[in-house]
Design a protein around this motif. Structure first.
Motif, PDB file in Angstrom:
ATOM      1  N   UNK A  80       0.848  -1.190   0.000  1.00 30.47           N
ATOM      2  CA  UNK A  80       0.000   0.000   0.000  1.00 30.47           C
ATOM      3  C   UNK A  80       0.882   1.238   0.000  1.00 30.47           C
ATOM      4  N   UNK A  81       0.427   2.246  -0.699  1.00 32.01           N
ATOM      5  CA  UNK A  81       1.210   3.482  -0.779  1.00 32.01           C
ATOM      6  C   UNK A  81       0.605   4.593   0.083  1.00 32.01           C
ATOM      7  N   UNK A  82      -0.690   4.485   0.358  1.00 31.35           N
ATOM      8  CA  UNK A  82      -1.371   5.502   1.156  1.00 31.35           C
ATOM      9  C   UNK A  82      -1.612   4.979   2.565  1.00 31.35           C
ATOM     10  N   UNK A  83      -1.575   5.887   3.508  1.00 30.45           N
ATOM     11  CA  UNK A  83      -1.855   5.520   4.892  1.00 30.45           C
ATOM     12  C   UNK A  83      -3.335   5.160   5.031  1.00 30.45           C
ATOM     13  N   UNK A  84      -3.628   4.096   5.754  1.00 35.89           N
ATOM     14  CA  UNK A  84      -4.996   3.635   5.970  1.00 35.89           C
ATOM     15  C   UNK A  84      -5.668   4.464   7.054  1.00 35.89           C
ATOM     16  N   UNK A  85      -6.954   4.265   7.232  1.00 43.14           N
ATOM     17  CA  UNK A  85      -7.720   4.987   8.253  1.00 43.14           C
ATOM     18  C   UNK A  85      -7.198   4.694   9.648  1.00 43.14           C
ATOM     19  N   UNK A  86      -6.545   3.552   9.832  1.00 37.99           N
ATOM     20  CA  UNK A  86      -5.893   3.221  11.095  1.00 37.99           C
ATOM     21  C   UNK A  86      -4.468   2.805  10.750  1.00 37.99           C
ATOM     22  N   UNK A  87      -3.532   3.257  11.542  1.00 38.88           N
ATOM     23  CA  UNK A  87      -2.128   2.967  11.255  1.00 38.88           C
ATOM     24  C   UNK A  87      -1.876   1.464  11.323  1.00 38.88           C
ATOM     25  N   UNK A  88      -1.178   0.940  10.358  1.00 40.73           N
ATOM     26  CA  UNK A  88      -0.838  -0.481  10.316  1.00 40.73           C
ATOM     27  C   UNK A  88       0.633  -0.652  10.669  1.00 40.73           C
ATOM     28  N   UNK A  89       0.941  -0.479  11.949  1.00 44.09           N
ATOM     29  CA  UNK A  89       2.311  -0.701  12.395  1.00 44.09           C
ATOM     30  C   UNK A  89       2.383  -1.944  13.266  1.00 44.09           C
ATOM     31  N   UNK A  90       1.310  -2.260  13.963  1.00 42.64           N
ATOM     32  CA  UNK A  90       1.309  -3.425  14.846  1.00 42.64           C
ATOM     33  C   UNK A  90       0.714  -4.647  14.159  1.00 42.64           C
ATOM     34  N   UNK A  91       0.286  -4.485  12.906  1.00 35.22           N
ATOM     35  CA  UNK A  91      -0.233  -5.609  12.127  1.00 35.22           C
ATOM     36  C   UNK A  91      -0.182  -5.244  10.644  1.00 35.22           C
ATOM     37  N   UNK A  92      -0.435  -6.226   9.820  1.00 31.70           N
ATOM     38  CA  UNK A  92      -0.492  -5.985   8.385  1.00 31.70           C
ATOM     39  C   UNK A  92      -1.553  -6.890   7.774  1.00 31.70           C
ATOM     40  N   UNK A  93      -2.035  -6.487   6.628  1.00 32.89           N
ATOM     41  CA  UNK A  93      -3.034  -7.267   5.893  1.00 32.89           C
ATOM     42  C   UNK A  93      -2.400  -7.749   4.602  1.00 32.89           C
ATOM     43  N   UNK A  94      -2.741  -8.944   4.214  1.00 33.56           N
ATOM     44  CA  UNK A  94      -2.288  -9.484   2.939  1.00 33.56           C
ATOM     45  C   UNK A  94      -3.531  -9.840   2.133  1.00 33.56           C
ATOM     46  N   UNK A  95      -3.681  -9.200   0.982  1.00 32.47           N
ATOM     47  CA  UNK A  95      -4.787  -9.492   0.075  1.00 32.47           C
ATOM     48  C   UNK A  95      -4.262 -10.372  -1.044  1.00 32.47           C
ATOM     49  N   UNK A  96      -4.908 -11.514  -1.236  1.00 33.34           N
ATOM     50  CA  UNK A  96      -4.508 -12.441  -2.289  1.00 33.34           C
ATOM     51  C   UNK A  96      -5.317 -12.176  -3.547  1.00 33.34           C
ATOM     52  N   UNK A  97      -4.702 -12.460  -4.669  1.00 35.44           N
ATOM     53  CA  UNK A  97      -5.384 -12.359  -5.956  1.00 35.44           C
ATOM     54  C   UNK A  97      -5.753 -13.783  -6.370  1.00 35.44           C
ATOM     55  N   UNK A  98      -6.996 -14.159  -6.097  1.00 36.43           N
ATOM     56  CA  UNK A  98      -7.503 -15.493  -6.396  1.00 36.43           C
ATOM     57  C   UNK A  98      -8.805 -15.324  -7.163  1.00 36.43           C
ATOM     58  N   UNK A  99      -8.864 -15.793  -8.397  1.00 39.71           N
ATOM     59  CA  UNK A  99     -10.098 -15.621  -9.167  1.00 39.71           C
ATOM     60  C   UNK A  99     -11.231 -16.472  -8.595  1.00 39.71           C
ATOM     61  N   UNK A 100     -12.444 -15.996  -8.783  1.00 38.10           N
ATOM     62  CA  UNK A 100     -13.621 -16.741  -8.357  1.00 38.10           C
ATOM     63  C   UNK A 100     -13.845 -17.916  -9.291  1.00 38.10           C
ATOM     64  N   UNK A 101     -14.367 -18.981  -8.746  1.00 38.94           N
ATOM     65  CA  UNK A 101     -14.697 -20.124  -9.586  1.00 38.94           C
ATOM     66  C   UNK A 101     -15.993 -19.867 -10.316  1.00 38.94           C
ATOM     67  N   UNK A 102     -16.080 -20.383 -11.501  1.00 36.37           N
ATOM     68  CA  UNK A 102     -17.293 -20.280 -12.293  1.00 36.37           C
ATOM     69  C   UNK A 102     -18.375 -21.169 -11.671  1.00 36.37           C
TER      70      UNK A 102
END
Length: 104
Positions: A80-102
């Motif tokens: 992420x390049x922009x600061x989130x609504x809550x500071x993410x210093x004590x944790x982090x989020x990982x978003x995966x790129x997984x396509x939906x199944x048909x």
């Protein structure tokens, strides 16, 4: 020592590390954090997927690039390049790129 994640700390979201990356004797382990993100990325790729992004305080990301995993992270992982609504210093989020199944 474990980071306090009680309702009093808003489950940890109310905790902020100081300018030395410390909080009550605890510190951010950038080497471990970077290793974890690299491992997640490699496992996603092995399964034919990818990481979409990692949300971690942009001001602290420079410290990840100073680890032995820095080159790999710069070349393979979008942070992420922009600061989130809550500071993410004590944790982090990982978003995966997984396509939906048909649903056929």
């Amino acid at each position: 020592m474990h980071l306090p994640t009680s309702p009093l700390t808003k489950l940890g979201y109310n905790i902020e590390f100081d300018s030395d990356d410390q909080y009550k004797g605890m510190y951010i382990d950038y080497e471990a954090l970077a290793a974890h993100v690299v491992a997640l990325h490699k496992q996603a790729k092995l399964r034919g997927y990818d990481l979409w992004r990692v949300i971690f305080d942009p001001k602290l990301q420079v410290n990840l690039y100073k680890t032995k995993y820095g080159s790999y992270l710069k070349e393979n992982v979008e942070f992420s390049k922009k600061r989130s609504w809550v500071r993410h210093d004590e944790h982090y989020h990982v978003d995966f790129s997984v396509p939906c199944e048909s649903q056929n």
